[in-house]
Design a protein around this motif. Structure first.
Motif, PDB file in Angstrom:
ATOM      1  N   ARG A 181       0.834  -1.210   0.000  1.00 39.67           N
ATOM      2  CA  ARG A 181       0.000   0.000   0.000  1.00 39.67           C
ATOM      3  C   ARG A 181       0.865   1.255   0.000  1.00 39.67           C
ATOM      4  O   ARG A 181       0.577   2.222  -0.715  1.00 39.67           O
ATOM      5  CB  ARG A 181      -0.960   0.001   1.187  1.00 39.67           C
ATOM      6  CG  ARG A 181      -2.188  -0.858   0.978  1.00 39.67           C
ATOM      7  CD  ARG A 181      -3.238  -0.619   2.048  1.00 39.67           C
ATOM      8  NE  ARG A 181      -2.798  -1.068   3.363  1.00 39.67           N
ATOM      9  CZ  ARG A 181      -2.842  -2.317   3.794  1.00 39.67           C
ATOM     10  NH1 ARG A 181      -3.321  -3.254   3.003  1.00 39.67           N
ATOM     11  NH2 ARG A 181      -2.437  -2.642   4.990  1.00 39.67           N
ATOM     12  N   GLN A 182       1.924   1.259   0.805  1.00 38.25           N
ATOM     13  CA  GLN A 182       2.795   2.432   0.875  1.00 38.25           C
ATOM     14  C   GLN A 182       3.497   2.690  -0.460  1.00 38.25           C
ATOM     15  O   GLN A 182       3.554   3.827  -0.926  1.00 38.25           O
ATOM     16  CB  GLN A 182       3.812   2.263   2.001  1.00 38.25           C
ATOM     17  CG  GLN A 182       3.181   2.338   3.374  1.00 38.25           C
ATOM     18  CD  GLN A 182       4.139   1.932   4.493  1.00 38.25           C
ATOM     19  OE1 GLN A 182       5.240   1.455   4.232  1.00 38.25           O
ATOM     20  NE2 GLN A 182       3.715   2.117   5.727  1.00 38.25           N
TER      21      GLN A 182
ATOM     22  N   THR B 152       0.911   3.923  -3.048  1.00 38.98           N
ATOM     23  CA  THR B 152       0.471   5.279  -2.744  1.00 38.98           C
ATOM     24  C   THR B 152       1.562   6.297  -3.054  1.00 38.98           C
ATOM     25  O   THR B 152       1.286   7.370  -3.592  1.00 38.98           O
ATOM     26  CB  THR B 152       0.026   5.379  -1.276  1.00 38.98           C
ATOM     27  OG1 THR B 152      -1.036   4.436  -1.059  1.00 38.98           O
ATOM     28  CG2 THR B 152      -0.476   6.765  -0.941  1.00 38.98           C
TER      29      THR B 152
ATOM     30  N   PHE C  53      -4.689   2.255  -1.647  1.00 38.20           N
ATOM     31  CA  PHE C  53      -4.491   3.649  -1.243  1.00 38.20           C
ATOM     32  C   PHE C  53      -4.363   3.761   0.270  1.00 38.20           C
ATOM     33  O   PHE C  53      -5.162   3.216   1.012  1.00 38.20           O
ATOM     34  CB  PHE C  53      -5.641   4.520  -1.737  1.00 38.20           C
ATOM     35  CG  PHE C  53      -5.453   5.969  -1.430  1.00 38.20           C
ATOM     36  CD1 PHE C  53      -4.563   6.731  -2.164  1.00 38.20           C
ATOM     37  CD2 PHE C  53      -6.150   6.564  -0.400  1.00 38.20           C
ATOM     38  CE1 PHE C  53      -4.383   8.077  -1.877  1.00 38.20           C
ATOM     39  CE2 PHE C  53      -5.978   7.912  -0.103  1.00 38.20           C
ATOM     40  CZ  PHE C  53      -5.099   8.668  -0.849  1.00 38.20           C
ATOM     41  N   ASP C  54      -3.331   4.500   0.714  1.00 37.36           N
ATOM     42  CA  ASP C  54      -3.111   4.744   2.138  1.00 37.36           C
ATOM     43  C   ASP C  54      -3.074   6.255   2.361  1.00 37.36           C
ATOM     44  O   ASP C  54      -2.140   6.931   1.900  1.00 37.36           O
ATOM     45  CB  ASP C  54      -1.798   4.099   2.589  1.00 37.36           C
ATOM     46  CG  ASP C  54      -1.558   4.283   4.072  1.00 37.36           C
ATOM     47  OD1 ASP C  54      -2.278   3.671   4.872  1.00 37.36           O
ATOM     48  OD2 ASP C  54      -0.642   5.063   4.419  1.00 37.36           O
ATOM     49  N   GLU C  55      -4.079   6.794   3.030  1.00 38.76           N
ATOM     50  CA  GLU C  55      -4.223   8.240   3.210  1.00 38.76           C
ATOM     51  C   GLU C  55      -3.020   8.866   3.915  1.00 38.76           C
ATOM     52  O   GLU C  55      -2.511   9.907   3.495  1.00 38.76           O
ATOM     53  CB  GLU C  55      -5.502   8.548   3.996  1.00 38.76           C
ATOM     54  CG  GLU C  55      -5.756  10.031   4.201  1.00 38.76           C
ATOM     55  CD  GLU C  55      -6.086  10.765   2.911  1.00 38.76           C
ATOM     56  OE1 GLU C  55      -5.570  11.882   2.716  1.00 38.76           O
ATOM     57  OE2 GLU C  55      -6.846  10.225   2.102  1.00 38.76           O
ATOM     58  N   ALA C  56      -2.530   8.243   4.979  1.00 44.44           N
ATOM     59  CA  ALA C  56      -1.398   8.805   5.725  1.00 44.44           C
ATOM     60  C   ALA C  56      -0.144   8.862   4.846  1.00 44.44           C
ATOM     61  O   ALA C  56       0.580   9.868   4.844  1.00 44.44           O
ATOM     62  CB  ALA C  56      -1.134   7.982   6.977  1.00 44.44           C
ATOM     63  N   THR C  57       0.124   7.811   4.093  1.00 47.49           N
ATOM     64  CA  THR C  57       1.291   7.789   3.210  1.00 47.49           C
ATOM     65  C   THR C  57       1.153   8.839   2.116  1.00 47.49           C
ATOM     66  O   THR C  57       2.110   9.532   1.780  1.00 47.49           O
ATOM     67  CB  THR C  57       1.476   6.393   2.591  1.00 47.49           C
ATOM     68  OG1 THR C  57       1.629   5.438   3.633  1.00 47.49           O
ATOM     69  CG2 THR C  57       2.684   6.338   1.683  1.00 47.49           C
ATOM     70  N   TYR C  58      -0.053   8.993   1.571  1.00 48.00           N
ATOM     71  CA  TYR C  58      -0.288   9.984   0.525  1.00 48.00           C
ATOM     72  C   TYR C  58      -0.050  11.397   1.052  1.00 48.00           C
ATOM     73  O   TYR C  58       0.646  12.195   0.422  1.00 48.00           O
ATOM     74  CB  TYR C  58      -1.708   9.857  -0.019  1.00 48.00           C
ATOM     75  CG  TYR C  58      -1.997  10.798  -1.165  1.00 48.00           C
ATOM     76  CD1 TYR C  58      -1.529  10.519  -2.440  1.00 48.00           C
ATOM     77  CD2 TYR C  58      -2.724  11.962  -0.968  1.00 48.00           C
ATOM     78  CE1 TYR C  58      -1.789  11.370  -3.497  1.00 48.00           C
ATOM     79  CE2 TYR C  58      -2.986  12.825  -2.017  1.00 48.00           C
ATOM     80  CZ  TYR C  58      -2.524  12.528  -3.283  1.00 48.00           C
ATOM     81  OH  TYR C  58      -2.771  13.394  -4.327  1.00 48.00           O
ATOM     82  N   SER C  59      -0.593  11.696   2.218  1.00 44.61           N
ATOM     83  CA  SER C  59      -0.402  13.021   2.818  1.00 44.61           C
ATOM     84  C   SER C  59       1.072  13.305   3.060  1.00 44.61           C
ATOM     85  O   SER C  59       1.566  14.396   2.779  1.00 44.61           O
ATOM     86  CB  SER C  59      -1.184  13.132   4.126  1.00 44.61           C
ATOM     87  OG  SER C  59      -2.560  13.023   3.878  1.00 44.61           O
TER      88      SER C  59
END
Length: 80
Positions: free
Chosen positions: A20-21, A24, A44-50
């Motif tokens: 996922r990381q 992303t 998709f990983d929200e924290a990694t994307y941010s």
């Protein structure tokens, strides 16, 4: 022109979180470069994307004389 589809494979030894990381981060890199990127929701990983978007510098500058994608600005004419 039809869309171009490209995919990459990761080593099978990675954990699901690592997969996922990687996916992303690749999405963030492509988005920053101006590409339209789609990945499966489960990748998709929200924290990694941010984090990836926050650590990237500004988008690369378009070379002079070449309009940005989607731009309607006229291209400068060459002097004879």
């Amino acid at each position: 022109m039809p869309p171009i589809y490209v995919w990459h494979r990761l080593p099978e030894t990675l954990s699901p979180d690592e997969v996922r990381q990687h996916a992303t981060r690749a999405m963030a890199a492509g988005t920053t470069a101006g590409y339209r990127v789609s990945i499966a929701p489960e990748l998709f990983d929200e924290a990694t994307y941010s984090e990836a978007m926050a650590t990237r510098g500004p988008a690369p500058q378009q070379p002079r004389g070449i309009p940005a994608p989607g731009s309607t600005a006229p291209t400068p004419r060459r002097r004879s």
